[in-house]
Scaffold this active site. Structure first.
Site, PDB file in Angstrom:
ATOM      1  N   ILE A   4      10.439  12.122  -6.958  1.00 47.85           N
ATOM      2  CA  ILE A   4      11.816  11.912  -7.409  1.00 47.85           C
ATOM      3  C   ILE A   4      12.184  10.439  -7.280  1.00 47.85           C
ATOM      4  CG2 ILE A   4      14.218  12.327  -6.695  1.00 47.85           C
ATOM      5  CD1 ILE A   4      13.299  15.155  -5.857  1.00 47.85           C
ATOM      6  N   ALA A  31      16.816   4.931 -11.101  1.00 42.34           N
ATOM      7  CA  ALA A  31      17.567   3.664 -11.156  1.00 42.34           C
ATOM      8  C   ALA A  31      18.162   3.567 -12.546  1.00 42.34           C
ATOM      9  CB  ALA A  31      16.653   2.469 -10.891  1.00 42.34           C
ATOM     10  N   TYR A  83      10.901  -4.366 -12.583  1.00 47.51           N
ATOM     11  CA  TYR A  83      10.933  -3.203 -11.682  1.00 47.51           C
ATOM     12  C   TYR A  83      12.095  -3.323 -10.682  1.00 47.51           C
ATOM     13  CZ  TYR A  83       8.806   0.983  -9.648  1.00 47.51           C
ATOM     14  OH  TYR A  83       8.570   2.263  -9.216  1.00 47.51           O
ATOM     15  N   LYS A  89      11.120   1.376  -3.495  1.00 47.25           N
ATOM     16  CA  LYS A  89       9.761   1.844  -3.159  1.00 47.25           C
ATOM     17  C   LYS A  89       9.286   1.228  -1.835  1.00 47.25           C
ATOM     18  CE  LYS A  89       8.913   4.600  -6.654  1.00 47.25           C
ATOM     19  NZ  LYS A  89       9.160   6.049  -6.443  1.00 47.25           N
ATOM     20  N   ARG A  93       3.109   6.883 -18.773  1.00 44.04           N
ATOM     21  CA  ARG A  93       4.280   7.084 -19.637  1.00 44.04           C
ATOM     22  C   ARG A  93       4.993   8.392 -19.295  1.00 44.04           C
ATOM     23  NH1 ARG A  93       5.182   3.918 -23.878  1.00 44.04           N
ATOM     24  NH2 ARG A  93       3.135   3.076 -24.303  1.00 44.04           N
ATOM     25  N   THR A  94       6.211   8.310 -18.773  1.00 38.27           N
ATOM     26  CA  THR A  94       7.032   9.489 -18.468  1.00 38.27           C
ATOM     27  C   THR A  94       8.480   9.158 -18.822  1.00 38.27           C
ATOM     28  OG1 THR A  94       7.590   8.778 -16.229  1.00 38.27           O
ATOM     29  CG2 THR A  94       5.594  10.116 -16.448  1.00 38.27           C
TER      30      THR A  94
HETATM   31  O1  0WD Z   1       4.465   5.120 -14.150  1.00 39.82           O
HETATM   32  C1  0WD Z   1       5.005   6.048 -13.577  1.00 39.82           C
HETATM   33  N1  0WD Z   1       5.525   7.059 -14.266  1.00 39.82           N
HETATM   34  C2  0WD Z   1       5.046   6.054 -12.070  1.00 39.82           C
HETATM   35  C3  0WD Z   1       5.915   6.878 -11.412  1.00 39.82           C
HETATM   36  C4  0WD Z   1       4.132   5.138 -11.348  1.00 39.82           C
HETATM   37  C5  0WD Z   1       4.221   5.259  -9.911  1.00 39.82           C
HETATM   38  C6  0WD Z   1       5.125   6.073  -9.310  1.00 39.82           C
HETATM   39  N2  0WD Z   1       5.965   6.870 -10.055  1.00 39.82           N
HETATM   40  C7  0WD Z   1       6.907   7.716  -9.338  1.00 39.82           C
HETATM   41  C8  0WD Z   1       8.348   7.622  -9.748  1.00 39.82           C
HETATM   42  O2  0WD Z   1       8.967   6.458  -9.235  1.00 39.82           O
HETATM   43  C9  0WD Z   1       8.890   8.887  -9.121  1.00 39.82           C
HETATM   44  O3  0WD Z   1       9.082   8.694  -7.728  1.00 39.82           O
HETATM   45  O4  0WD Z   1       6.575   9.074  -9.517  1.00 39.82           O
HETATM   46  C10 0WD Z   1       7.733   9.865  -9.324  1.00 39.82           C
HETATM   47  C11 0WD Z   1       7.883  10.801 -10.504  1.00 39.82           C
HETATM   48  O5  0WD Z   1       8.197  10.041 -11.650  1.00 39.82           O
HETATM   49  P1  0WD Z   1       7.805  10.415 -13.139  1.00 39.82           P
HETATM   50  O6  0WD Z   1       6.968  11.621 -13.174  1.00 39.82           O
HETATM   51  O7  0WD Z   1       7.337   9.172 -13.776  1.00 39.82           O
HETATM   52  O8  0WD Z   1       9.248  10.667 -13.795  1.00 39.82           O
HETATM   53  P2  0WD Z   1      10.056  11.933 -14.351  1.00 39.82           P
HETATM   54  O9  0WD Z   1       9.187  12.849 -15.132  1.00 39.82           O
HETATM   55  O10 0WD Z   1      11.251  11.351 -15.074  1.00 39.82           O
HETATM   56  O11 0WD Z   1      10.545  12.669 -13.046  1.00 39.82           O
HETATM   57  C12 0WD Z   1      11.399  12.110 -12.079  1.00 39.82           C
HETATM   58  C13 0WD Z   1      12.460  13.129 -11.790  1.00 39.82           C
HETATM   59  C14 0WD Z   1      13.733  13.146 -12.612  1.00 39.82           C
HETATM   60  O12 0WD Z   1      13.641  13.094 -13.869  1.00 39.82           O
HETATM   61  P3  0WD Z   1      14.811  12.276 -14.694  1.00 39.82           P
HETATM   62  O13 0WD Z   1      14.001  11.734 -15.809  1.00 39.82           O
HETATM   63  O14 0WD Z   1      15.793  13.294 -15.056  1.00 39.82           O
HETATM   64  O15 0WD Z   1      15.395  11.164 -13.815  1.00 39.82           O
HETATM   65  O16 0WD Z   1      13.137  12.962 -10.567  1.00 39.82           O
HETATM   66  C15 0WD Z   1      14.161  13.924 -10.557  1.00 39.82           C
HETATM   67  C16 0WD Z   1      14.424  14.342 -11.972  1.00 39.82           C
HETATM   68  O17 0WD Z   1      13.883  15.589 -12.250  1.00 39.82           O
HETATM   69  N3  0WD Z   1      15.413  13.440 -10.007  1.00 39.82           N
HETATM   70  C17 0WD Z   1      16.085  14.127  -9.069  1.00 39.82           C
HETATM   71  N4  0WD Z   1      15.789  15.271  -8.431  1.00 39.82           N
HETATM   72  C18 0WD Z   1      16.676  15.723  -7.531  1.00 39.82           C
HETATM   73  N5  0WD Z   1      17.814  15.075  -7.241  1.00 39.82           N
HETATM   74  C19 0WD Z   1      17.247  13.389  -8.819  1.00 39.82           C
HETATM   75  C20 0WD Z   1      18.141  13.915  -7.860  1.00 39.82           C
HETATM   76  N6  0WD Z   1      19.292  13.309  -7.558  1.00 39.82           N
HETATM   77  N7  0WD Z   1      17.250  12.287  -9.629  1.00 39.82           N
HETATM   78  C21 0WD Z   1      16.128  12.335 -10.345  1.00 39.82           C
END
Ligand code: 0WD
Length: 255
Positions: A93, A96, A156, A163, A193-194
């Site tokens: 999670i 920003a 970032y 982080k 990519r997410t």
């Molecule tokens: O390149 C990347 N994608 C990387 C991601 C590289 C290295 C690390 N990460 C990390 C991210 O910083 C994050 O900590 O991995 C983690 C997951 O990220 P992800 O898979 O890239 O992103 P995503 O699929 O968007 O999932 C993150 C989710 C949120 O999605 P949205 O897009 O709606 O912000 O975190 C959740 C939500 O489902 N989230 C929350 N869950 C509970 N309470 C909250 C909250 N307040 N805010 C966001």
């Protein structure tokens, strides 16, 4: 590796590109039972659809906005009652505002800073507080971080600061929960990519840089990250805690 009989909580599936979903697929393949938390009801339909792709029958989905202490407490209480105890948690999670993820760090707003640090770093502490009450012997907590927490990387910005706080939290939580036999680690993933990463300014050139300069000359995917999460959640990593493990094609070793 066989995780039959183990139960893990997966926090942070937004859609099929989510790193949390990559971990869910890896853990499902290994026979684990999974419980999902979602930010709000909007994510339920997406997750219901995705669950059909898994082998196991994972039917517990709990709403948990990590900015809400009562909701975190209630979620883990409900999960404890429904599962009888868990063996680990994946915290994937972060948040920003888009404006904070481009331009200069000095322009970060106080509100943006508080929000990013609250959702992306503090949340691991409050999740650990309630997760530990329902954790079986030898439990494991894993969070997701990025190299921008160790180095200054363009765009970032406040997420890098969050982080850094998250990685430090991993060490303090590892110390705190170690006596209870609970391990706490982070996976530092290469760029993928997410939904979240699409908010980072000029993300395309970050991916290109890895292809050109990382030892493996390619980017990593959600399954590779998920497999490492599975390792850290499993007893195969029973001697590892307080660690930040890089799954980034080796990019972090480069000068
Ligand atoms: O390149 C990347 N994608 C990387 C991601 C590289 C290295 C690390 N990460 C990390 C991210 O910083 C994050 O900590 O991995 C983690 C997951 O990220 P992800 O898979 O890239 O992103 P995503 O699929 O968007 O999932 C993150 C989710 C949120 O999605 P949205 O897009 O709606 O912000 O975190 C959740 C939500 O489902 N989230 C929350 N869950 C509970 N309470 C909250 C909250 N307040 N805010 C966001």
């Amino acid at each position: 590796m066989n995780l039959e009989g183990k139960t893990f909580v997966i926090m942070g599936v937004a859609n099929k590109r989510s790193i949390a979903w990559g971990a869910a697929r890896a853990l499902d393949q290994l026979g684990a039972k999974l419980v999902f938390t979602i930010l709000n009801e909007r994510f339920r339909r997406e997750l219901d659809k995705l669950l059909g792709e898994l082998e196991g029958n994972h039917d517990i989905i709990v709403e948990c906005d990590v900015t809400n202490d009562e909701q975190v407490e209630a979620s883990f209480k409900e999960i404890g009652e429904k599962t009888g105890g868990i063996d680990g948690v994946l915290h994937a999670i972060a948040f920003a505002g888009k404006d904070e993820l481009q331009g200069g760090y000095s322009e970060t707003t106080r509100e943006g800073f508080k929000n990013a640090l609250d959702i992306s770093a503090y949340s691991l502490a409050v999740v650990s507080k309630y997760a530990k009450t329902i954790m079986n012997e030898g439990g494991s907590i894993v969070t997701m971080t990025y190299l921008g927490g160790e180095r200054a990387m363009p765009n970032y910005n406040v997420m890098g600061v969050a982080k850094a706080a998250l990685e430090s939290s991993v060490r303090y939580l590892a110390l705190d929960l170690g006596e209870s036999g609970i391990r706490v680690n982070a996976v530092s993933a290469g760029p993928i990519r997410t939904l979240s990463s699409s908010a980072v300014g000029d993300f395309k050139s970050i991916l290109k840089e890895i292809e050109e300069r990382a030892p493996l000359k390619r980017n990593v995917d959600q399954i590779e990250v998920g497999n490492t999460v599975a390792f850290l959640l499993s007893s195969f990593s029973s001697g590892i805690t307080g660690e930040v493990l890089h799954v980034d094609s080796g990019y972090h070793i480069m000068a």
